[in-house]
Design a protein around this motif. Structure first.
Motif, PDB file in Angstrom:
ATOM      1  N   GLU A  38     -52.116 -24.490   9.037  1.00 41.67           N
ATOM      2  CA  GLU A  38     -53.149 -23.912   9.899  1.00 41.67           C
ATOM      3  C   GLU A  38     -52.804 -24.036  11.383  1.00 41.67           C
ATOM      4  OE1 GLU A  38     -54.041 -28.163   9.312  1.00 41.67           O
ATOM      5  OE2 GLU A  38     -53.730 -26.601   7.877  1.00 41.67           O
ATOM      6  N   ASP A  39     -51.803 -24.844  11.731  1.00 42.25           N
ATOM      7  CA  ASP A  39     -51.381 -25.008  13.120  1.00 42.25           C
ATOM      8  C   ASP A  39     -50.308 -23.981  13.442  1.00 42.25           C
ATOM      9  OD1 ASP A  39     -53.098 -27.126  13.344  1.00 42.25           O
ATOM     10  OD2 ASP A  39     -51.557 -28.636  12.985  1.00 42.25           O
ATOM     11  N   LEU A  40     -50.719 -22.841  13.966  1.00 41.34           N
ATOM     12  CA  LEU A  40     -49.785 -21.778  14.293  1.00 41.34           C
ATOM     13  C   LEU A  40     -49.353 -21.899  15.752  1.00 41.34           C
ATOM     14  CD1 LEU A  40     -51.630 -18.811  12.559  1.00 41.34           C
ATOM     15  CD2 LEU A  40     -49.675 -20.096  11.723  1.00 41.34           C
ATOM     16  N   PRO A  41     -48.097 -21.549  16.061  1.00 41.53           N
ATOM     17  CA  PRO A  41     -47.667 -21.587  17.455  1.00 41.53           C
ATOM     18  C   PRO A  41     -48.359 -20.486  18.250  1.00 41.53           C
ATOM     19  CG  PRO A  41     -45.953 -20.640  16.084  1.00 41.53           C
ATOM     20  CD  PRO A  41     -47.038 -21.134  15.167  1.00 41.53           C
ATOM     21  N   SER A  42     -48.425 -20.675  19.544  1.00 41.90           N
ATOM     22  CA  SER A  42     -49.067 -19.660  20.384  1.00 41.90           C
ATOM     23  C   SER A  42     -48.186 -18.415  20.429  1.00 41.90           C
ATOM     24  CB  SER A  42     -49.273 -20.209  21.792  1.00 41.90           C
ATOM     25  OG  SER A  42     -48.024 -20.573  22.355  1.00 41.90           O
TER      26      SER A  42
END
Length: 85
Positions: A38-42
């Motif tokens: 769920e932690d996607l890069p910007s």
């Protein structure tokens, strides 16, 4: 027995106990066996490569592949033909 009680009294009279030391210790970060999906890069502000750069790189890779194939054929031909005495 009195000696052990006197040592225990000295240890607690210092003002801190083992429980206080645990309370002051920082908590380790929470880890999981699973990847954080769920932690996607910007999103990128600029594209990694322009279409011109991609075309240039593709052409360079094709040329390198062709050079390697030609070198491999030449080496294979030299090995296949026995040397004449």
């Amino acid at each position: 027995m009195l000696f052990s009680l006197s040592l225990a009294g000295c240890a607690t009279s210092a003002g801190s106990s083992l429980m206080d030391a645990r309370a002051e210790a920082p908590m380790p970060p929470k880890t999981s066996a699973y990847l954080p999906v769920e932690d996607l890069p910007s999103p990128r502000e600029k594209a990694a490569m322009t279409p011109d750069e991609r075309l240039k790189l593709k052409n360079e890779l094709i040329a390198a592949r062709d050079r390697q194939a030609a070198a491999g054929k030449a080496k294979g031909a030299a090995i296949a033909e026995p040397a004449k005495p």
